[in-house]
Design a protein around this motif. Structure first.
Motif, mmCIF file in Angstrom:
data_model
loop_
_atom_site.group_PDB
_atom_site.id
_atom_site.type_symbol
_atom_site.label_atom_id
_atom_site.label_comp_id
_atom_site.label_asym_id
_atom_site.label_seq_id
_atom_site.Cartn_x
_atom_site.Cartn_y
_atom_site.Cartn_z
ATOM 1 N N LEU A 5 -64.714 59.083 72.178
ATOM 2 C CA LEU A 5 -64.918 59.492 73.470
ATOM 3 C C LEU A 5 -63.385 59.155 74.005
ATOM 4 N N LEU A 6 -62.902 57.907 73.892
ATOM 5 C CA LEU A 6 -62.048 57.059 74.210
ATOM 6 C C LEU A 6 -60.801 57.548 73.462
ATOM 7 N N ALA A 7 -61.419 57.480 72.108
ATOM 8 C CA ALA A 7 -60.458 58.251 71.222
ATOM 9 C C ALA A 7 -59.793 59.871 71.472
ATOM 10 N N VAL A 8 -60.446 60.756 71.290
ATOM 11 C CA VAL A 8 -60.411 61.875 72.278
ATOM 12 C C VAL A 8 -59.760 61.811 73.322
ATOM 13 N N LEU A 9 -59.912 61.262 74.443
ATOM 14 C CA LEU A 9 -59.452 60.523 75.540
ATOM 15 C C LEU A 9 -57.576 60.127 75.412
ATOM 16 N N ARG A 10 -57.241 59.084 74.315
ATOM 17 C CA ARG A 10 -55.972 58.826 73.964
ATOM 18 C C ARG A 10 -55.148 60.052 73.298
ATOM 19 N N GLY A 11 -56.058 61.227 72.869
ATOM 20 C CA GLY A 11 -54.701 61.942 72.030
ATOM 21 C C GLY A 11 -55.555 62.439 70.802
ATOM 22 N N ARG A 12 -56.280 61.085 70.517
ATOM 23 C CA ARG A 12 -56.553 61.541 68.251
ATOM 24 C C ARG A 12 -57.882 61.967 68.159
ATOM 25 N N PRO A 13 -57.812 62.104 67.003
ATOM 26 C CA PRO A 13 -58.934 62.740 66.861
ATOM 27 C C PRO A 13 -60.353 62.288 66.779
ATOM 28 N N ALA A 14 -61.633 62.268 66.980
ATOM 29 C CA ALA A 14 -62.500 61.636 66.165
ATOM 30 C C ALA A 14 -63.289 61.578 65.801
ATOM 31 N N SER A 15 -63.402 60.355 65.144
ATOM 32 C CA SER A 15 -64.108 59.789 63.630
ATOM 33 C C SER A 15 -64.598 60.912 62.903
ATOM 34 N N TYR A 16 -65.377 61.623 63.476
ATOM 35 C CA TYR A 16 -66.429 62.662 62.660
ATOM 36 C C TYR A 16 -65.115 63.705 62.124
ATOM 37 N N GLU A 17 -64.105 63.864 63.073
ATOM 38 C CA GLU A 17 -63.289 65.319 62.380
ATOM 39 C C GLU A 17 -62.294 64.706 61.240
ATOM 40 N N THR A 18 -62.136 63.342 61.607
ATOM 41 C CA THR A 18 -61.075 62.493 60.267
ATOM 42 C C THR A 18 -61.716 62.492 59.610
ATOM 43 N N ALA A 19 -63.056 61.841 59.436
ATOM 44 C CA ALA A 19 -63.997 61.474 57.735
ATOM 45 C C ALA A 19 -64.664 62.771 57.415
ATOM 46 N N ALA A 20 -64.433 64.177 58.545
ATOM 47 C CA ALA A 20 -64.486 65.492 57.487
ATOM 48 C C ALA A 20 -63.272 65.917 56.650
ATOM 49 N N MET A 21 -61.982 65.739 57.811
ATOM 50 C CA MET A 21 -60.857 65.900 56.734
ATOM 51 C C MET A 21 -60.479 65.547 55.821
ATOM 52 N N GLN A 22 -60.657 64.274 55.845
ATOM 53 C CA GLN A 22 -60.578 63.422 54.668
ATOM 54 C C GLN A 22 -61.589 63.513 53.392
ATOM 55 N N SER A 23 -63.324 64.262 53.401
ATOM 56 C CA SER A 23 -63.557 64.086 53.009
ATOM 57 C C SER A 23 -63.757 65.842 51.963
ATOM 58 N N GLU A 24 -62.874 66.668 53.306
ATOM 59 C CA GLU A 24 -62.298 68.271 52.697
ATOM 60 C C GLU A 24 -61.159 67.735 50.950
ATOM 61 N N GLY A 25 -60.565 66.643 51.269
ATOM 62 C CA GLY A 25 -59.308 66.320 50.313
ATOM 63 C C GLY A 25 -58.224 66.777 50.350
#
Length: 169
Positions: free
Chosen positions: A149-169
């Motif tokens: 929640l704090l990450a998204v409030l600061r304009g960064r992506p949530a951890s689960y979004e960056t993890a999904a991006m990393q797994s997609e390659g």
């Protein structure tokens, strides 16, 4: 702070894995005991407690890795500010709901300790012990949700979004 949070998530993950190993040990010992015409008293209930502890302790780390099943039908169609607002609303709701459950779960755990509740199986296991592991898992999930929640409030992506991006390659 990030180092402490990473340590918390990793410790919860390792404890959850340890409980999975304990389930395996209990099952194998039960198999060998039966082959020898014996029985391991309370193995089933202990395995159940281990399963619950493992599941709950791994909730926060699973969120951080993007391993939870998310239904993003609406969120994935949105872009820009609308998507960010929806993501914030979902995280706020999830944090509040999980916080509510964690609070009352810990209250129930305290009551179990205070009343001296024990399991009704073969082994009189104090119920506050497995309940505490489950409560710890809920608290760690609340921390992980607040972290996102704090990450998204600061304009960064949530951890689960960056993890999904990393797994997609």
């Amino acid at each position: 702070m990030r180092t402490a949070l990473s340590f918390l998530y990793r410790a919860a993950e390792m404890l959850g894995a340890l409980f999975l190993v304990l389930i395996g040990i209990l099952i194998v010992s039960q198999v060998f005991a039966r082959l020898a015409g014996r029985m391991v008293p309370g193995a089933d209930e202990l395995a159940g407690y281990c399963m619950a502890a493992s599941f709950f302790l791994m909730l926060g780390p699973a969120l951080r890795r993007g391993a939870h099943i998310r239904v993003g039908v609406l969120v994935e169609r949105l872009r820009g500010g609308a998507r960010r607002a929806m993501e914030l609303a979902c995280l706020l709701f999830a944090t509040a709901l999980t916080g509510y459950f964690a609070f009352y779960w810990l209250r129930m755990t305290w009551d179990s300790y205070d009343f001296g509740d024990v399991g009704q199986g073969i082994l009189p296991v104090p119920l506050w012990i497995p309940q505490a592991a489950m409560g710890a898992g809920l608290v760690i999930l609340v921390v992980a949700l607040l972290d996102d929640l704090l990450a998204v409030l600061r304009g960064r992506p949530a951890s689960y979004e960056t993890a999904a991006m990393q797994s997609e390659g």
